[in-house]
Design an enzyme around this catalytic site. Sequence first.
Site, PDB file in Angstrom:
ATOM      1  N   HIS A  94      -9.700   1.275  10.845  1.00 18.15           N
ATOM      2  CA  HIS A  94      -8.727   1.129   9.588  1.00 18.15           C
ATOM      3  C   HIS A  94      -8.164  -0.235   9.730  1.00 18.15           C
ATOM      4  CE1 HIS A  94      -4.828   1.874  11.349  1.00 18.15           C
ATOM      5  NE2 HIS A  94      -5.411   2.813  12.134  1.00 18.15           N
ATOM      6  N   GLU A 116      -5.242   4.345   6.285  1.00 21.38           N
ATOM      7  CA  GLU A 116      -4.890   5.477   7.300  1.00 21.38           C
ATOM      8  C   GLU A 116      -3.491   5.594   7.507  1.00 21.38           C
ATOM      9  OE1 GLU A 116      -4.422   7.233  11.215  1.00 21.38           O
ATOM     10  OE2 GLU A 116      -3.732   5.310  10.736  1.00 21.38           O
ATOM     11  N   ASP A 153      -5.660  -1.419   7.774  1.00 19.51           N
ATOM     12  CA  ASP A 153      -4.069  -1.508   7.095  1.00 19.51           C
ATOM     13  C   ASP A 153      -3.270  -1.217   8.532  1.00 19.51           C
ATOM     14  OD1 ASP A 153      -4.922   1.255   7.447  1.00 19.51           O
ATOM     15  OD2 ASP A 153      -3.234   1.928   6.258  1.00 19.51           O
TER      16      ASP A 153
END
Lengths: 459, 459
Positions: free
Chosen positions: B87, B154, B89
């Site tokens: 992920h 996530e 983020d």
Amino acid sequence: MTLTDIFEKIDSNHKRYVQELVELLSIPSVSTYSRHKGDVQRAGEWVVNMCRRLGMEARLYPTAGHPVVYASHCPHPDRPTLLIYGHYDVQPPEPVDEWLTPPFQPTVRDGFVYARGASDDKGQFLTYLKAIEVVMAVRGEVPINVKVLVEGEEEIGSPHLGDFLRRHKDLLKADAIAISDGSQFAPDVPAITYGLRGLAYFQLDVTGPRVDLHSGSFGGLVMNPIQALSAILCSLKEGGDRVAVPGFYDDVADMAPWEREEMESLPLDLANLKEYLGVEVLCGEEGYSPMERKTARPTLDINGVWGGFAGEGAKTVIPSKAGAKVSMRLVPNQDPDKIAGLFRAHVAKVCPPGVQLKVTHLHSAQPVLVSRDLPQVQAAARAIHTGFGKDPVFIREGGSIPIVNLFQEELGLDAILLLGWGRPDDGAHSPNERFSLEDFRRGIRSAVALLYELAGEGA
Amino acid sequence: MTLTDIFEKIDSNHKRYVQELVELLSIPSVSTYSRHKGDVQRAGEWVVNMCRRLGMEARLYPTAGHPVVYASHCPHPDRPTLLIYGHYDVQPPEPVDEWLTPPFQPTVRDGFVYARGASDDKGQFLTYLKAIEVVMAVRGEVPINVKVLVEGEEEIGSPHLGDFLRRHKDLLKADAIAISDGSQFAPDVPAITYGLRGLAYFQLDVTGPRVDLHSGSFGGLVMNPIQALSAILCSLKEGGDRVAVPGFYDDVADMAPWEREEMESLPLDLANLKEYLGVEVLCGEEGYSPMERKTARPTLDINGVWGGFAGEGAKTVIPSKAGAKVSMRLVPNQDPDKIAGLFRAHVAKVCPPGVQLKVTHLHSAQPVLVSRDLPQVQAAARAIHTGFGKDPVFIREGGSIPIVNLFQEELGLDAILLLGWGRPDDGAHSPNERFSLEDFRRGIRSAVALLYELAGEGA
């Protein structure tokens, strides 16, 4: 001049009495709002002026908060002195939307005056002033000595009353104190409250891990503070809803059989009560009636609990801390300090390993039991019979009244006459508070009769 | 061209790899803050461009939230396919004051790169892209098929990942999934996580009287909702810290003796752990070691509790309502739905009369146990041996990883390779998050080795 003549005068003055009550009720003396400070002061001054108009010496005593009204008329060094207590401050009117008529625009309908403070306590304490007035008018003086103490901070917990009592012990010396700040047992069932429960109030703080933990990573490894707290809270009661703190019941003075019988004869409507409470079953200590459970038996309640995540949805946390407020209602002859010791020992013993427990004793009140053998109490009973046309019932209240403890502790007063003229459904602290004009009238009559009874000049 | 040659190329490229990681870490892709929406998008584009530069087909798939990066390179219809998850983020950087260097100005010191997202998860998933790059550069293609799925949500619970997986089942077909979003067991103790606990999370709402009551007036007469709740909460555990919900342990798959032995050989420093947790004693289920308790045994925790007065001082209230959050960590072969049924039956049975109980099932996760006999798992173990120079330990984690459940449920994937390159003290979600450059290097080596091992071309 007989009592009958005086009662006739009360009836003929009734309209004016109500107008005066309406005037006092128009002053928004909300003690908790600083923006009403001037109104509170104004209400105090209104009471001072009223006392002066009756011919009493009266003044407003400043305190660190709102002032205290003190007035006296003591023409008889050899006769008993009655101290009369009341409060001229009121609860906030909120929620104002729910009032049918504005809380500070007193309105009479269906035999009641509707306004904030009508029953709690302006209408009730005014009965004594009107009683003194009518007796003074008819007889030139009251047959005993009277002292009037009306405070402006009752609704915020009387923070400065204790100090005032300590400073003015001599001034306030009396043989009995009359407090009409409650209610009859039921409409048309006048009552004398002779018992109050005491209180021992604690806060429990349980601390476990130093920070909140992820319950996935650490669940199963540390004592969860909420679990520990629950174990402690569970341990406080046992089967039959008995308090399980060892020694808790040791000093409880059981009621005599006659007292239990008398209590059972009170007209308590259980179906109504359940509907009011919104519960399907009443609970409580086995072997005792509902009336005993709520007034004459000691109890324990958890008043609050907190810890961890209380928001919406799911958060998988083991909190670092949890806490609770726990209080016990005490009855004669339980002592709050002794109970505190037993409570501390018990919770320390049952607290599971892996957490720290801190116990804070927040508040105490001694239970109160006024002897019904006291001549002043018997005088009050006869006065109510005269004023209401029927004998009062004798009741115990489940709560404490902090000012009663103050009068006991600071002035050493035993003869505490708790004479509620109002009704349980007057809505004290609620919207549309009211006071029955008939109760106002009967309260004045009873107050007059009390002055005569205490003088030995009863009907 | 041997692995040794490739590893030398990794070493010679190391500086550039770190520069690229620093570039990605400079993008403040905080998915929870809408003001960073553009940054999140930019980070996704950065990853897409990186994949394209390696020679993969790549695109950004929009979702109802932040986009998903999907890239693939599948030159071998007859060879296995590895799905790689990561992920792009990151968590919010707050509290920013506690960072020694700004969270989005990546700084290298003492062999670590410090930045938000360094370990979680930008540094970790980038190892796979760099592994693919170096293998492509040397060999022209990877020896298996690779698919890369890097999401941008996530850290906010992957709200749109399930939908994405359902829509793209065929696209995402794979023989194994590699997820490097965790950590080694300890620094220099690389690990494969083969077990996760499941979850069954509930809210209990207890309602007693219809409104809050004065505990003086009614204490002793009604069941206090907090008392009822405490009784329920207490009933959930029994002696030895066992869960007391009947049937709770029925389906628990006990660990084999060899597995328990292996678990006990893990270097768990109990003194350190106690200090970290700030507790004097560890608690938990009798008969099991701390390591078992926190990973391989089911547990029950009260995650939150509320009711009544939690402010300063004393308020004598019997609350109308009280509630709690309760969750159970589950292990193979416990089923969250079956456990929910047992839990509901138990709490309904122990709830005292006089209150209403409402049980809400808020969240579930199946426990996960990846068979260590799977050839993909064995390939991963050999790859780590090659990349780190030592065998990984096999560990279970106490928490759940929602995306793992999604991959199992939506894609039917059994071979889930949870390969944490980071360290437990990397500070994911904390200030001064970091990632060891040595772990970065060893992660890339291991990822390369994994591609070869899965192709049957291991070292």
